[in-house]
Design a protein around this motif. Sequence first.
Motif, PDB file in Angstrom:
ATOM      1  N   SER A  20      40.070 -23.320  14.187  1.00  0.00           N
ATOM      2  CA  SER A  20      38.958 -23.721  15.602  1.00  0.00           C
ATOM      3  C   SER A  20      39.825 -23.658  16.662  1.00  0.00           C
ATOM      4  O   SER A  20      40.873 -24.369  16.869  1.00  0.00           O
ATOM      5  CB  SER A  20      38.352 -24.959  14.906  1.00  0.00           C
ATOM      6  OG  SER A  20      37.458 -25.247  15.838  1.00  0.00           O
ATOM      7  N   ASP A  21      39.332 -23.580  17.777  1.00  0.00           N
ATOM      8  CA  ASP A  21      39.588 -23.753  19.220  1.00  0.00           C
ATOM      9  C   ASP A  21      38.452 -24.140  20.186  1.00  0.00           C
ATOM     10  O   ASP A  21      37.375 -24.132  19.910  1.00  0.00           O
ATOM     11  CB  ASP A  21      40.459 -22.751  19.752  1.00  0.00           C
ATOM     12  CG  ASP A  21      41.504 -22.966  20.853  1.00  0.00           C
ATOM     13  OD1 ASP A  21      41.933 -24.088  20.844  1.00  0.00           O
ATOM     14  OD2 ASP A  21      41.966 -22.059  21.561  1.00  0.00           O
ATOM     15  N   HIS A  27      42.753 -35.261  12.451  1.00  0.00           N
ATOM     16  CA  HIS A  27      41.721 -34.932  11.468  1.00  0.00           C
ATOM     17  C   HIS A  27      41.930 -33.458  11.306  1.00  0.00           C
ATOM     18  O   HIS A  27      42.140 -32.745  12.433  1.00  0.00           O
ATOM     19  CB  HIS A  27      40.585 -35.327  12.027  1.00  0.00           C
ATOM     20  CG  HIS A  27      40.297 -36.793  12.270  1.00  0.00           C
ATOM     21  ND1 HIS A  27      40.553 -37.641  11.169  1.00  0.00           N
ATOM     22  CD2 HIS A  27      40.001 -37.515  13.229  1.00  0.00           C
ATOM     23  CE1 HIS A  27      40.247 -38.999  11.586  1.00  0.00           C
ATOM     24  NE2 HIS A  27      40.039 -38.952  12.821  1.00  0.00           N
ATOM     25  N   GLY A  28      41.214 -33.093  10.231  1.00  0.00           N
ATOM     26  CA  GLY A  28      41.084 -31.584   9.862  1.00  0.00           C
ATOM     27  C   GLY A  28      41.869 -31.280   8.556  1.00  0.00           C
ATOM     28  O   GLY A  28      42.261 -32.335   7.858  1.00  0.00           O
ATOM     29  N   GLY A  29      42.287 -30.172   8.649  1.00  0.00           N
ATOM     30  CA  GLY A  29      43.320 -29.602   7.505  1.00  0.00           C
ATOM     31  C   GLY A  29      44.837 -29.883   7.927  1.00  0.00           C
ATOM     32  O   GLY A  29      45.390 -30.736   8.096  1.00  0.00           O
ATOM     33  N   ASN A  68      42.351 -26.032  10.701  1.00  0.00           N
ATOM     34  CA  ASN A  68      43.287 -26.720  11.636  1.00  0.00           C
ATOM     35  C   ASN A  68      42.598 -28.277  12.181  1.00  0.00           C
ATOM     36  O   ASN A  68      41.595 -28.530  11.531  1.00  0.00           O
ATOM     37  CB  ASN A  68      43.755 -25.923  12.860  1.00  0.00           C
ATOM     38  CG  ASN A  68      42.747 -25.570  13.809  1.00  0.00           C
ATOM     39  OD1 ASN A  68      41.428 -25.529  13.226  1.00  0.00           O
ATOM     40  ND2 ASN A  68      43.043 -24.699  14.696  1.00  0.00           N
ATOM     41  N   ASP A  69      43.208 -28.669  13.202  1.00  0.00           N
ATOM     42  CA  ASP A  69      42.718 -29.976  13.602  1.00  0.00           C
ATOM     43  C   ASP A  69      42.083 -29.800  15.044  1.00  0.00           C
ATOM     44  O   ASP A  69      41.847 -31.002  15.678  1.00  0.00           O
ATOM     45  CB  ASP A  69      43.892 -30.722  13.844  1.00  0.00           C
ATOM     46  CG  ASP A  69      44.847 -30.114  14.875  1.00  0.00           C
ATOM     47  OD1 ASP A  69      44.866 -29.014  15.386  1.00  0.00           O
ATOM     48  OD2 ASP A  69      46.023 -30.907  15.302  1.00  0.00           O
ATOM     49  N   ARG A  70      41.491 -28.856  15.371  1.00  0.00           N
ATOM     50  CA  ARG A  70      40.731 -28.787  16.797  1.00  0.00           C
ATOM     51  C   ARG A  70      39.378 -28.709  16.529  1.00  0.00           C
ATOM     52  O   ARG A  70      38.577 -27.729  16.624  1.00  0.00           O
ATOM     53  CB  ARG A  70      41.270 -27.404  17.416  1.00  0.00           C
ATOM     54  CG  ARG A  70      42.694 -27.469  17.636  1.00  0.00           C
ATOM     55  CD  ARG A  70      43.286 -26.126  18.582  1.00  0.00           C
ATOM     56  NE  ARG A  70      44.592 -26.225  18.670  1.00  0.00           N
ATOM     57  CZ  ARG A  70      45.308 -25.587  19.583  1.00  0.00           C
ATOM     58  NH1 ARG A  70      44.507 -24.742  20.432  1.00  0.00           N
ATOM     59  NH2 ARG A  70      46.597 -25.656  19.662  1.00  0.00           N
TER      60      ARG A  70
END
Length: 469
Positions: A225-226, A269-271, A258-260
């Motif tokens: 994610s971005d 947060h996130g993976g 990911n964390d975005r």
Amino acid sequence: MVFLKSAVLLLSLAIIIYGKQIHSANNFSTKAYDPNWPSLDSRPLPAWYDQGKIGVFIHWGVYSVPSYINAWFWWSWLSDGSQAHDDFMKNNFKPGFSYPEFAPMFTAEFFDPDHWAQLFSKSGARYVVLTSKHHEGYALWPSSFGFNWNSLAVGPHRDLVGDLATAVRKTDVRFGLYYSLLEWFHPMYVNDMANNWTTTEFPELKSIPTLKELVNKYRPDVIWSDGEWEAPDTYWGSEEFLAWLYNDSPVKDTVVTNDRWGSETRGQHGGYYNFDDRYNPGVLIPHKWENAFTIDKRAWTYRREARLEDFMTPEELIANIVVTVSCGGNALINVGPTKEGTIPIILEERLTQMGDWLEVNGEAIYNSVPWNYQNDSITEGVWYTANQATTKLYAISTKWPGKELILGSVEGLTAGTSITMLGSSGELEWELNGSPARGIKISVPRPDENASKWAWTFVINLDSKGTQV
């Protein structure tokens, strides 16, 4: 053997801290994850990701047509007031030319997904991440939510995501997708921004439904994610999406993220954590992380104005990988294809060289874990990894050490400890370094007696028997 027991204990503690979220995908429970960060963050990271270590990133889209400066061409031209972009357009295109007019020029006529997939496999990558949709909003698949702004409707007239997914899955490489949550100039996004994110029309009607379509149709093992940074995660509905992804999606047991996911989630947060682009701290991070970096040091996309010195040398590329993995990270190495669908020769060469190096030294990279120390205390350019059982310590020297290698961080070995070198045959002689002893000194074979070209791995067998020296 006190040293060995201490090493095992320290390494076990480090692994618990840095990778407590990493478990085998086969051990996933039937637990349902709630749409809140404490619950979502408790999900174990599928083991394949940490074990794989190496990925290839692909930035490819309409921005590959102007192929000038970077992938933010549209934004830089219209919103940043970039003189370079304005001059480029005035000097090369008719007055009134608009960015969407680049789309028919994104032809991909030489795109050979099988060749790409074979190259990625040959590079030693264990996963690949394709930009399915960047900040410009153009989709590389026939999106139901993209109307005429996708690769089937305009440009290549083919499903680029689907073609590459099919090709990659013929190899041992896992398939993943990058997805930008935002779209710079989408009217709904612009309106939500004007309302200070109190309205959520864009994520509810466009961004999240599109992302779910992507997951259901192509089943990626990575969601990168971005485009999250302008709005909080509550605007994007990130917790709700991830709960669906982890509970009900077709990739719920294998997918990594990911964390975005919002303006406040990076490194929280996130993976796994991306933090920032090209993030490489040089120290052990207490959470699984990834260093996404470009072979072209200046840009993520293909640039026609690039020069040779803009590209990483094999030595620089491999050193980045070694440092990253030593510190508990994965390396995601980016290439930018042309609008015709070819990967520039220098990028093919770098990926092939990476594969050649990993073929010799991969034992120290794949499935490895961080050691007690990341880099050596005496010799610069030496980085450590260990195997999961902590029976082998790998000292990777990013510079040829000459006739001998001194390792200041390695102590307490036994008289029976054996040391070898990946890419060379036979055991190497070693002795204590100095009096009083400070580390060890290893006799190094000639360069022509080793198969590696750019970095060299010394294997210290920590389970050797004998009297401590």
